[in-house]
Each structure stands twice: as C-alpha cells, then as structure tokens.
Design a protein around this motif. Structure first.
Motif, PDB file in Angstrom:
ATOM      1  N   ALA A  99      42.680  48.558 -37.539  1.00  0.00           N
ATOM      2  CA  ALA A  99      43.342  48.539 -38.849  1.00  0.00           C
ATOM      3  C   ALA A  99      42.981  49.778 -39.664  1.00  0.00           C
ATOM      4  O   ALA A  99      43.844  50.374 -40.318  1.00  0.00           O
ATOM      5  CB  ALA A  99      42.972  47.268 -39.609  1.00  0.00           C
ATOM      6  N   THR A 102      44.881  52.876 -38.416  1.00  0.00           N
ATOM      7  CA  THR A 102      46.337  52.842 -38.513  1.00  0.00           C
ATOM      8  C   THR A 102      46.782  53.295 -39.899  1.00  0.00           C
ATOM      9  O   THR A 102      46.403  52.699 -40.904  1.00  0.00           O
ATOM     10  CB  THR A 102      46.850  51.419 -38.223  1.00  0.00           C
ATOM     11  OG1 THR A 102      46.319  50.993 -36.959  1.00  0.00           O
ATOM     12  CG2 THR A 102      48.362  51.381 -38.171  1.00  0.00           C
ATOM     13  N   ASP A 104      48.901  53.863 -43.318  1.00  0.00           N
ATOM     14  CA  ASP A 104      49.761  52.991 -44.123  1.00  0.00           C
ATOM     15  C   ASP A 104      51.209  53.164 -43.682  1.00  0.00           C
ATOM     16  O   ASP A 104      51.637  54.275 -43.354  1.00  0.00           O
ATOM     17  CB  ASP A 104      49.633  53.333 -45.610  1.00  0.00           C
ATOM     18  CG  ASP A 104      48.289  52.923 -46.184  1.00  0.00           C
ATOM     19  OD1 ASP A 104      47.616  52.065 -45.578  1.00  0.00           O
ATOM     20  OD2 ASP A 104      47.915  53.468 -47.246  1.00  0.00           O
ATOM     21  N   HIS A 106      52.534  51.924 -41.035  1.00  0.00           N
ATOM     22  CA  HIS A 106      52.635  51.936 -39.576  1.00  0.00           C
ATOM     23  C   HIS A 106      52.036  50.660 -38.996  1.00  0.00           C
ATOM     24  O   HIS A 106      51.205  50.002 -39.628  1.00  0.00           O
ATOM     25  CB  HIS A 106      51.887  53.138 -38.989  1.00  0.00           C
ATOM     26  CG  HIS A 106      52.551  54.440 -39.260  1.00  0.00           C
ATOM     27  ND1 HIS A 106      52.533  55.035 -40.505  1.00  0.00           N
ATOM     28  CD2 HIS A 106      53.252  55.268 -38.454  1.00  0.00           C
ATOM     29  CE1 HIS A 106      53.189  56.187 -40.447  1.00  0.00           C
ATOM     30  NE2 HIS A 106      53.648  56.346 -39.212  1.00  0.00           N
ATOM     31  N   GLU A 107      52.460  50.332 -37.793  1.00  0.00           N
ATOM     32  CA  GLU A 107      51.837  49.252 -37.031  1.00  0.00           C
ATOM     33  C   GLU A 107      51.251  49.848 -35.756  1.00  0.00           C
ATOM     34  O   GLU A 107      51.796  50.814 -35.213  1.00  0.00           O
ATOM     35  CB  GLU A 107      52.857  48.159 -36.687  1.00  0.00           C
ATOM     36  CG  GLU A 107      53.982  48.624 -35.784  1.00  0.00           C
ATOM     37  CD  GLU A 107      54.968  47.525 -35.440  1.00  0.00           C
ATOM     38  OE1 GLU A 107      54.618  46.342 -35.549  1.00  0.00           O
ATOM     39  OE2 GLU A 107      56.092  47.865 -35.058  1.00  0.00           O
ATOM     40  N   ILE A 109      50.274  49.771 -31.838  1.00  0.00           N
ATOM     41  CA  ILE A 109      50.674  49.203 -30.552  1.00  0.00           C
ATOM     42  C   ILE A 109      49.669  49.702 -29.521  1.00  0.00           C
ATOM     43  O   ILE A 109      49.428  50.911 -29.425  1.00  0.00           O
ATOM     44  CB  ILE A 109      52.095  49.677 -30.135  1.00  0.00           C
ATOM     45  CG1 ILE A 109      53.103  49.487 -31.260  1.00  0.00           C
ATOM     46  CG2 ILE A 109      52.518  49.002 -28.844  1.00  0.00           C
ATOM     47  CD1 ILE A 109      53.403  48.076 -31.630  1.00  0.00           C
ATOM     48  N   ALA A 129      50.777  54.502 -33.167  1.00  0.00           N
ATOM     49  CA  ALA A 129      51.150  54.024 -34.506  1.00  0.00           C
ATOM     50  C   ALA A 129      52.647  54.246 -34.664  1.00  0.00           C
ATOM     51  O   ALA A 129      53.125  55.372 -34.526  1.00  0.00           O
ATOM     52  CB  ALA A 129      50.386  54.772 -35.585  1.00  0.00           C
ATOM     53  N   ARG A 130      53.371  53.148 -34.921  1.00  0.00           N
ATOM     54  CA  ARG A 130      54.823  53.232 -35.134  1.00  0.00           C
ATOM     55  C   ARG A 130      55.126  52.906 -36.593  1.00  0.00           C
ATOM     56  O   ARG A 130      54.565  51.962 -37.143  1.00  0.00           O
ATOM     57  CB  ARG A 130      55.551  52.207 -34.268  1.00  0.00           C
ATOM     58  CG  ARG A 130      55.590  52.548 -32.815  1.00  0.00           C
ATOM     59  CD  ARG A 130      56.509  51.594 -32.079  1.00  0.00           C
ATOM     60  NE  ARG A 130      56.359  51.765 -30.651  1.00  0.00           N
ATOM     61  CZ  ARG A 130      56.681  50.854 -29.756  1.00  0.00           C
ATOM     62  NH1 ARG A 130      57.183  49.699 -30.140  1.00  0.00           N
ATOM     63  NH2 ARG A 130      56.515  51.089 -28.473  1.00  0.00           N
ATOM     64  N   VAL A 132      56.682  51.204 -39.671  1.00  0.00           N
ATOM     65  CA  VAL A 132      57.228  49.869 -39.881  1.00  0.00           C
ATOM     66  C   VAL A 132      58.587  50.037 -40.543  1.00  0.00           C
ATOM     67  O   VAL A 132      58.716  50.770 -41.531  1.00  0.00           O
ATOM     68  CB  VAL A 132      56.289  49.025 -40.783  1.00  0.00           C
ATOM     69  CG1 VAL A 132      56.889  47.665 -41.082  1.00  0.00           C
ATOM     70  CG2 VAL A 132      54.920  48.888 -40.134  1.00  0.00           C
TER      71      VAL A 132
END
Length: 139
Positions: A99, A102, A104, A106-107, A109, A129-130, A132
């Motif tokens: 967390a 990662t 802000d 982004h999520e 994977i 990091a993708r 969101v």
C-alpha cells in the motif's frame, strides 16, 4: 508502471531435506493452509513447496525488503486460478508495504510465474501499479 521486480531460484532437494528434517514445523512456519493442501495433493510435493518458497522470496524482493523488516512468510501466499495460473495474495506487513509503494490513484497488481526443472524451482514476481478508472457518471 512497474513498482518492483523479484526473482528467486530454489533447490528442490534442499526443500525436500528441510521437509524430511523439520516436517510440520517447517510447513506451518512458512506456508499457509491452502499452500500446504495444494502441495500435499501433488505428485512432486517438494517441487510444489520449492516453487512457493521461491515465489515468497521473489515477492519480498519485489516489495523491496527481502525477508526482513517485519515481513512474515505467511504474509505472502500463492494460490491458483481455475485456469492453473498462479496468483500472489499479500496480508499483514506485506500488504502494508504494498500500500505504501502504490501511488495515489493506482491499484497494485502482483504478477507471478513459477517453473521447475529438477532440481531447480524458479519464480518471478512483478508488481505493477495501474491507474484506477474514474467512477462512471462523475464529472
């Protein structure tokens, strides 16, 4: 964007020797119940454990810590999708670390791949990091 990459190579015979010597003490310290059930159903029990050992090592490297700074073996768990594709789930300190890594908006994977060719088991982990997607209907 790539947040972290890790790899590890484990010797299946070394894992077998550790299983022979420490048995459940080793299994319960390092592997989740799901990982243990999976391994114990397989023909190559030691190879299955070795791949998961390598995956945990690779994941800890991708998280940028190695196995220190409070990370627990069981904070990283390998399971499989119905297609057989391995997936990595993180909990505890590993989830906290992920967390913090990662950005802000982004999520994270976690991609994992496993392979073995006796006596070696190998794992690669890539943390991506993708962005969101913005909620639909909001302006």
């Amino acid at each position: 964007m790539i947040l972290g990459i890790g790899t590890d190579l484990a010797n299946i015979e070394r894992i077998q020797n550790t299983l022979d010597r420490f048995g459940d003490r080793f299994r319960n310290r390092v592997f989740t119940e799901v990982e243990q059930r999976k391994a114990e159903r397989r023909t190559d029990v030691a190879g299955t454990y070795a791949k998961r050992w390598a995956a945990k090592e690779a994941c800890s490297k991708a998280l940028g810590t190695g196995l220190r700074m409070g990370i627990s073996w069981k904070d990283m768990a390998v399971s499989n999708l119905p297609t057989g594709q391995p997936v990595m789930a993180v909990t505890g300190w590993a989830a906290d670390r992920l967390a913090k890594m990662t950005p802000d908006g982004h999520e994270a994977i976690i991609h994992v791949t496993l392979t073995d060719d006796h006596p070696w088991a190998q794992a690669f982990v890539v943390i991506e990091a993708r962005p969101v997607a913005a909620a639909q209907g909001m302006s």
